[in-house]
Design a protein around this motif. Structure first.
Motif, PDB file in Angstrom:
ATOM      1  N   GLY A 402       0.968  -1.232  -0.033  1.00  0.00           N
ATOM      2  CA  GLY A 402       0.017  -0.035   0.013  1.00  0.00           C
ATOM      3  C   GLY A 402       0.746   1.192   0.049  1.00  0.00           C
ATOM      4  O   GLY A 402       0.631   2.271  -0.622  1.00  0.00           O
ATOM      5  N   ASP A 403       1.958   1.274   0.644  1.00  0.00           N
ATOM      6  CA  ASP A 403       2.764   2.383   0.666  1.00  0.00           C
ATOM      7  C   ASP A 403       3.447   2.385  -0.591  1.00  0.00           C
ATOM      8  O   ASP A 403       3.640   3.812  -1.002  1.00  0.00           O
ATOM      9  N   ILE A 404       3.838   1.640  -1.384  1.00  0.00           N
ATOM     10  CA  ILE A 404       4.358   1.787  -2.654  1.00  0.00           C
ATOM     11  C   ILE A 404       3.584   2.391  -3.691  1.00  0.00           C
ATOM     12  O   ILE A 404       3.697   3.303  -4.401  1.00  0.00           O
ATOM     13  N   LEU A 405       2.338   1.721  -3.388  1.00  0.00           N
ATOM     14  CA  LEU A 405       1.223   2.350  -4.426  1.00  0.00           C
ATOM     15  C   LEU A 405       0.871   3.656  -3.996  1.00  0.00           C
ATOM     16  O   LEU A 405       0.762   4.601  -5.010  1.00  0.00           O
ATOM     17  N   GLY A 406       0.846   4.091  -2.633  1.00  0.00           N
ATOM     18  CA  GLY A 406       0.648   5.474  -2.079  1.00  0.00           C
ATOM     19  C   GLY A 406       1.793   6.411  -2.602  1.00  0.00           C
ATOM     20  O   GLY A 406       1.671   7.520  -2.914  1.00  0.00           O
ATOM     21  N   LEU A 423       2.368   4.060 -12.150  1.00  0.00           N
ATOM     22  CA  LEU A 423       1.646   2.595 -11.966  1.00  0.00           C
ATOM     23  C   LEU A 423       2.562   1.474 -12.248  1.00  0.00           C
ATOM     24  O   LEU A 423       2.591   0.472 -11.854  1.00  0.00           O
ATOM     25  N   ASN A 424       3.273   1.818 -13.721  1.00  0.00           N
ATOM     26  CA  ASN A 424       4.145   0.688 -14.184  1.00  0.00           C
ATOM     27  C   ASN A 424       5.315   0.767 -12.959  1.00  0.00           C
ATOM     28  O   ASN A 424       5.910  -0.630 -12.801  1.00  0.00           O
ATOM     29  N   HIS A 425       5.812   1.587 -12.521  1.00  0.00           N
ATOM     30  CA  HIS A 425       6.995   1.610 -11.721  1.00  0.00           C
ATOM     31  C   HIS A 425       6.529   0.977 -10.412  1.00  0.00           C
ATOM     32  O   HIS A 425       7.410   0.293  -9.855  1.00  0.00           O
ATOM     33  N   ALA A 426       5.448   1.175  -9.906  1.00  0.00           N
ATOM     34  CA  ALA A 426       4.703   0.711  -8.712  1.00  0.00           C
ATOM     35  C   ALA A 426       4.741  -0.771  -8.719  1.00  0.00           C
ATOM     36  O   ALA A 426       4.963  -1.606  -7.852  1.00  0.00           O
ATOM     37  N   ASN A 427       4.185  -1.276  -9.860  1.00  0.00           N
ATOM     38  CA  ASN A 427       3.990  -2.632 -10.352  1.00  0.00           C
ATOM     39  C   ASN A 427       5.466  -3.329 -10.276  1.00  0.00           C
ATOM     40  O   ASN A 427       5.259  -4.473  -9.622  1.00  0.00           O
ATOM     41  N   GLU A 428       6.221  -2.873 -10.941  1.00  0.00           N
ATOM     42  CA  GLU A 428       7.709  -3.324 -10.501  1.00  0.00           C
ATOM     43  C   GLU A 428       8.365  -3.463  -9.272  1.00  0.00           C
ATOM     44  O   GLU A 428       8.600  -4.783  -8.799  1.00  0.00           O
ATOM     45  N   LEU A 429       8.016  -2.469  -8.576  1.00  0.00           N
ATOM     46  CA  LEU A 429       8.408  -2.338  -7.135  1.00  0.00           C
ATOM     47  C   LEU A 429       7.753  -3.439  -6.355  1.00  0.00           C
ATOM     48  O   LEU A 429       8.246  -4.063  -5.250  1.00  0.00           O
ATOM     49  N   ILE A 430       6.335  -3.546  -6.337  1.00  0.00           N
ATOM     50  CA  ILE A 430       5.511  -4.574  -5.726  1.00  0.00           C
ATOM     51  C   ILE A 430       5.804  -6.042  -6.124  1.00  0.00           C
ATOM     52  O   ILE A 430       5.988  -6.901  -5.183  1.00  0.00           O
TER      53      ILE A 430
ATOM     54  N   PRO B 241       7.281  15.129  -0.654  1.00  0.00           N
ATOM     55  CA  PRO B 241       6.340  14.474  -1.723  1.00  0.00           C
ATOM     56  C   PRO B 241       7.296  13.310  -2.100  1.00  0.00           C
ATOM     57  O   PRO B 241       8.466  13.810  -2.555  1.00  0.00           O
ATOM     58  N   ALA B 242       6.675  12.129  -2.325  1.00  0.00           N
ATOM     59  CA  ALA B 242       7.241  11.001  -2.925  1.00  0.00           C
ATOM     60  C   ALA B 242       8.582  10.686  -2.551  1.00  0.00           C
ATOM     61  O   ALA B 242       9.589  10.460  -3.328  1.00  0.00           O
ATOM     62  N   ALA B 243       8.689  10.501  -1.336  1.00  0.00           N
ATOM     63  CA  ALA B 243       9.840  10.372  -0.386  1.00  0.00           C
ATOM     64  C   ALA B 243      11.099  11.369  -0.664  1.00  0.00           C
ATOM     65  O   ALA B 243      12.077  10.862  -0.485  1.00  0.00           O
TER      66      ALA B 243
END
Lengths: 441, 295
Positions: A402-406, A423-430, B241-243
Motif C-alpha cells: 500500500g505504501d508503494i502504491l501510495g 503505476l508501471n513503476h509501482a507494479n515493478e516495485l511491488i 512528497p514521494a519520499a
C-alpha cells in the motif's frame, strides 16, 4: 502463644483476598493494560471504566495515542512478546499480520467456556462485514467496535446556485460539474494526499481503484502477481489526479485528514469524500462554518459503480497477556449493546458496529443529520453496504504494498511521473517486494 | 597530616568498571544485535521464517533507489542547516553583543525556539507552509511574491525542512557565540580602535579569530545533532512528497516500523552507523587538534 497468634493473623491475611473474590467477580483485583488509538469509542470506554471495575473488580489502565503512534507501538510491543498489554486495538488491515504472527488470542477460543456470556456479547448482532474484517482463516480474531467508510459531503447552497439538482454518482458526472462550482476561493474537492497506507491517500485512491473495477492481483490469494498498472487502474489514477490537480486546493497533494476536515469545516472546498465517522467533527457547530448546509451522499463510482472505502477497528486479547480471561471479560463488556449505546450517546461515536443500535431511536435522534440534502445515516449505511470487503487486500504484505502504491499516487499528483509511468513503476516495485517477501516465486 | 598517596592505576579501572559495564550493555550489545539482525531475513510481513541471508540485505541497498536518494538528502540536511545556523548565529551574536537597547529582551525571545518541543514546532510550521491556510505565503504576498507550494514540490519541501531546522537552532548557536564573545577582553577591541580599525575590521580581525574554537565546537555539536533529524521531517513532510525528504534514518524507520522489514531496516542502520563514523571521526580529530590541552 505469640507465634500462634502471628500464624493465625498470617493465615487470615492470606485467606481474606481469596474469600473476597466472590463467584460473580472471579477476576477481582486484576489490572489490565489497554493500548490503542484515541477515538470517540476508546475515550468513552475510558470514561466508563469505573462502571466496569465496580461490576467485575477488574481495573483497566488506558494508553490512548495518535493513529501512527498507536499502530507502531502496538506492533513493537506485540513483536517483542513483552506482555505489557492485555488488550490492544487493531485496524482490519492488520488482522492478517497479527493473526499470522500469533500476536493475539482469537476471541473464538473463549466462546463456549465459563468466561463467555453469549447473551451479553450477542455477536450475531455485530455487523457481519465488520466481523468478517476481524476474522482470519475462518477464525474470529478480534471484535469490531468501529465501522469506517467514506461518504461525500457537499455544500448544498453552492450546488443549488450552480443548478445542480442531485449529487454526482460517477466520476464523469463529478468532472462535468467541476467547472460549474470550482473557484479559486472555494475549489471543488479536497482528498488526502500523503502516502501512509492505512490512513493516507490510499484510503481515498482505493475507492477510485475499485470503482473502475481494477484488481490488485491476477487472482488473490492464489496468484499474487500484481496488476496495479492495468488500464482500469491507470484510468482511476488519471481521474484522481485530474480532480485533485485541476479542482483541488493548492498543496492538496500533501493534505492529511485533519487538513481535509478543516477545509470542509471552513467551507473552503465544495466537496470532500471523507470518513463518515468524522461527521461529528465536520458538523461541530463551534468549529464549523458549514454546519446546517451540508448534503450527504455515497461517493461517485466508475465502471464498477461506487466503492467507498472500508475499514473496521476492533479490540483483541493479546497472546502474551497473563490475564486472558479477565481481558476477554473486558472485551465482552466493552462490546455489549449497553456499553456501545452509552458511548454512542455520550461521545461522537457514530460508526457503531451493532445492527440493533443503527435502529435504536435514541441513536437515530442524535445522528440523523438532514439539512435538505439527504439523510446522513442513510448515506452512511448505503456506503457501508457498497464498500468492498477486500478494500485492502487481506494479507500481511499490504502495509508495504500500500505504501508503494501510495508513493506512486503522490508521484503522479506532483507531476514526477505520469499516472501510467507511476503505476508501471509501482507494479515493478511491488513484484520485487512480493518476491523478496516470499509471496511470489 | 598523612602524606598524599597516589591511587594505583588498577584502582581507576575498578571504580570505572560499573559505568563501563552499563555503557557496554546499552551501546555495544544493541549494535552487535543490530549487526546480527542485518544479516537475517526477519520480516513480520513475510510468510517465510527468519533465516540467515548473509550480506543480501546490504547488496539490495545498492539497488534501492529510495535508499540511494536518502543519502544526499541526509547530507543536505546536515550541511545546509549547520552552515546557515553558524552564519546567521554569528551575525545575530555580533549584533546582540553591541549593547543596543532591547537586546536583553531579544535574548529571552531567542530562547523560545529551543524550548518548544520539536513536535509542536513541526505542526506549527506545517500549517504555516500550507498554501491558502498558512502564513508563510501570506507574508510573501505582502512583498509581491507568489509563494510556492512548499510541501508538494520536492525542492521546496527540502527547503522547508532546512528553514525549520535553521529557525529552531540558530538562537542556540547565537547565544553560544554571544557567551564566548562576552568573555573576550575589551583591551583587544580598544587596541583595534586605537590602531584605526573600523567596526567591521574589529569583527573580522579580533572577534572571528577568537571565536574559532567556539565555532569549531558548536559546528561539531550541531553536525552530530543534525544527523539525528527526524521529528521535523516526520511532522512537516512525513518524508514526502514521494519520499523526496527522506533521510537515511527516516527510511530505516519506515522500513522497520511501517514495512516491518526488521532485517533490512537493520542493514540501513548499520550503513548509517558507518556513515556517522566517517563524519564524526575526522571532525573529532579536528576538535581534538583545536582543543589540545598542553600538559
Amino acid at each position: 502463644m505469640l507465634r500462634r497468634i502471628l500464624a493465625l493473623l498470617l493465615c487470615t491475611a492470606l485467606v481474606i483476598p481469596v474469600m473476597s473474590q466472590s463467584d460473580d467477580k472471579p477476576y477481582e483485583g486484576t489490572s489490565l493494560n489497554f493500548l490503542y488509538l484515541a477515538t470517540a469509542f476508546t475515550n468513552g470506554l475510558k470514561e466508563l471504566e469505573p462502571e466496569f471495575e465496580e461490576l467485575t473488580g477488574i481495573s483497566v489502565e488506558f494508553e490512548l495515542l495518535d493513529e501512527e503512534g498507536s499502530v507502531r507501538k502496538t506492533q513493537l510491543e506485540l513483536a517483542s512478546g513483552a506482555g505489557n498489554y492485555d488488550v490492544v486495538g487493531i485496524q482490519s488491515g492488520n488482522i492478517p499480520l497479527y493473526a499470522e504472527n500469533g500476536w493475539v488470542t482469537p476471541v473464538e477460543t473463549f466462546w463456549g467456556t465459563d468466561v463467555s456470556d453469549p447473551e451479553a456479547l450477542d455477536h450475531g448482532d455485530l455487523i457481519a462485514s465488520t466481523m468478517n474484517a476481524m476474522a482470519w482463516d475462518g477464525v474470529q480474531q478480534c471484535l469490531p467496535f468501529f465501522a469506517a467508510t467514506i461518504i461525500m459531503y457537499y455544500q448544498i447552497d453552492i450546488f443549488e446556485a450552480a443548478g445542480i439538482e442531485s449529487p454526482p454518482t460517477t466520476y464523469d458526472e463529478l468532472l462535468e460539474i467541476a467547472p460549474l462550482v470550482h473557484t479559486d476561493e472555494a475549489p471543488l474537492i479536497a482528498l488526502r494526499g500523503n502516502p501512509p497506507a492505512a490512513h493516507g491517500n490510499i484510503w481515498h485512491f482505493n475507492s477510485f481503484f475499485h470503482g473502475e473495477g481494477a484488481k490488485f492481483f491476477v487472482d488473490f490469494p492464489n496468484d499474487l502477481t500484481p496488476t496495479v498498472n492495468s488500464p482500469e487502474a491507470i484510468r482511476a489514477l488519471t481521474n484522481f489526479v485530474t480532480l485533485k490537480n485541476n479542482y483541488g486546493p493548492e498543496g492538496v497533494a500533501a493534505y492529511q485528514y485533519p487538513d481535509v476536515t478543516r477545509a470542509m469545516q471552513q467551507g473552503t472546498v465544495v466537496v470532500v469524500m471523507e470518513g463518515a465517522p468524522l461527521a461529528g467533527r465536520i458538523l461541530d457547530p463551534e468549529e464549523s462554518k458549514v454546519a446546517g448546509n451540508l448534503g450527504f451522499a455515497v461517493v461517485p463510482g466508475g465502471a464498477a459503480g461506487p466503492k467507498p472505502s472500508f475499514a473496521a477497528h476492533g479490540i483483541c486479547v493479546t497472546a502474551d497477556s497473563e490475564h486472558q480471561e479477565a481481558a476477554y471479560t473486558f472485551l465482552e463488556w466493552a462490546m455489549s449493546f449497553d456499553t456501545m449505546k452509552k458511548i454512542a450517546l455520550a461521545q461522537p461515536h457514530i460508526a457503531v458496529t451493532r445492527d440493533s443500535l443503527w435502529e435504536d431511536e435514541d441513536f437515530i435522534a442524535k445522528y440523523d443529520y438532514d439539512y435538505g440534502g439527504g439523510s446522513f445515516l442513510k448515506a452512511f449505511q448505503d456506503s457501508l453496504a457498497a464498500a468492498p470487503a477486500d478494500y485492502y487486500p487481506p494479507f500481511a504484505g499490504w502495509p508495504l504494498m500500500g505504501d508503494i502504491l501510495g508513493q506512486a499516487v503522490q508521484e503522479a499528483e506532483i507531476g514526477a511521473r505520469t499516472p501510467e509511468d507511476a503505476l508501471n513503476h509501482a507494479n515493478e516495485l511491488i513484484t520485487q517486494m512480493l518476491e523478496d517477501e516470499g509471496y511470489l516465486p | 597530616m598523612a602524606a598524599y598517596q597516589p591511587i594505583p592505576q588498577r584502582a581507576y579501572y575498578k571504580y570505572l568498571s560499573p559505568s563501563i559495564i552499563v555503557l557496554l550493555l546499552l551501546t555495544v550489545l544493541p549494535v552487535l544485535f543490530t549487526l546480527y539482525l542485518s544479516t537475517s531475513s526477519l520480516s513480520f510481513a513475510s510468510p517465510r521464517p527468519e533465516r540467515f541471508i548473509g550480506l543480501r540485505n546490504y547488496s539490495r541497498l545498492l539497488d534501492d533507489s529510495r535508499f540511494l536518494q536518502s543519502i544526499p538528502v541526509s547530507a543536505l540536511f546536515i550541511v545546509a542547516p549547520v552552515a546557515l545556523q553558524l552564519v546567521l548565529g554569528f551575525i545575530v551574536a555580533v549584533i546582540m553583543n553591541e549593547r543596543l537597547p532591547g537586546m536583553r529582551w531579544l535574548r529571552y525571545v531567542l530562547v523560545a525556539p529551543m524550548v518548544i518541543p520539536p513536535i509542536v514546532t513541526g505542526l506549527t510550521w506545517r500549517v504555516m507552509f500550507t498554501p491558502k491556510l498558512g502564513s508563510v505565503n501570506y507574508f510573501l504576498s505582502l512583498i509581491g511574491l507568489d509563494g510556492p507550494s512548499w510541501l508538494t514540490d520536492a525542492n521546496w519541501a527540502l527547503t522547508a525542512i532546512v528553514i525549520v531546522a535553521v529557525w529552531g537552532w540558530t538562537p542556540f548557536v547565537a547565544l553560544m557565540f554571544l557567551a564566548a564573545m562576552q568573555s573576550f577582553p575589551d583591551e583587544l577591541y580598544e587596541a583595534a580602535v586605537i590602531d584605526g580599525a573600523t567596526w567591521v575590521q574589529s569583527v573580522r580581525h579580533v572577534t572571528l579569530p577568537l571565536l574559532k574554537p567556539t565555532v569549531t565546537f558548536i559546528g561539531i555539536l550541531r553536525t552530530m545533532e543534525a544527523l539525528g533529524i527526524f521529528p521535523i521531517i516526520y511532522i512537516v513532510t512525513a518524508g514526502g512528497p514521494a519520499a523526496a525528504t527522506e533521510t537515511v534514518n527516516f527510511y530505516a524507520y519506515v522500513s522497520g516500523f511501517s514495512y516491518l522489514k526488521v532485517g533490512y531496516a537493520s542493514a540501513i542502520i548499520v550503513v548509517f552507523f558507518f556513515m556517522l563514523l566517517l563524519i564524526i571521526g575526522p571532525t573529532m580529530r579536528f576538535l581534538l587538534r583545536n582543543f589540545q590541552v598542553d600538559d
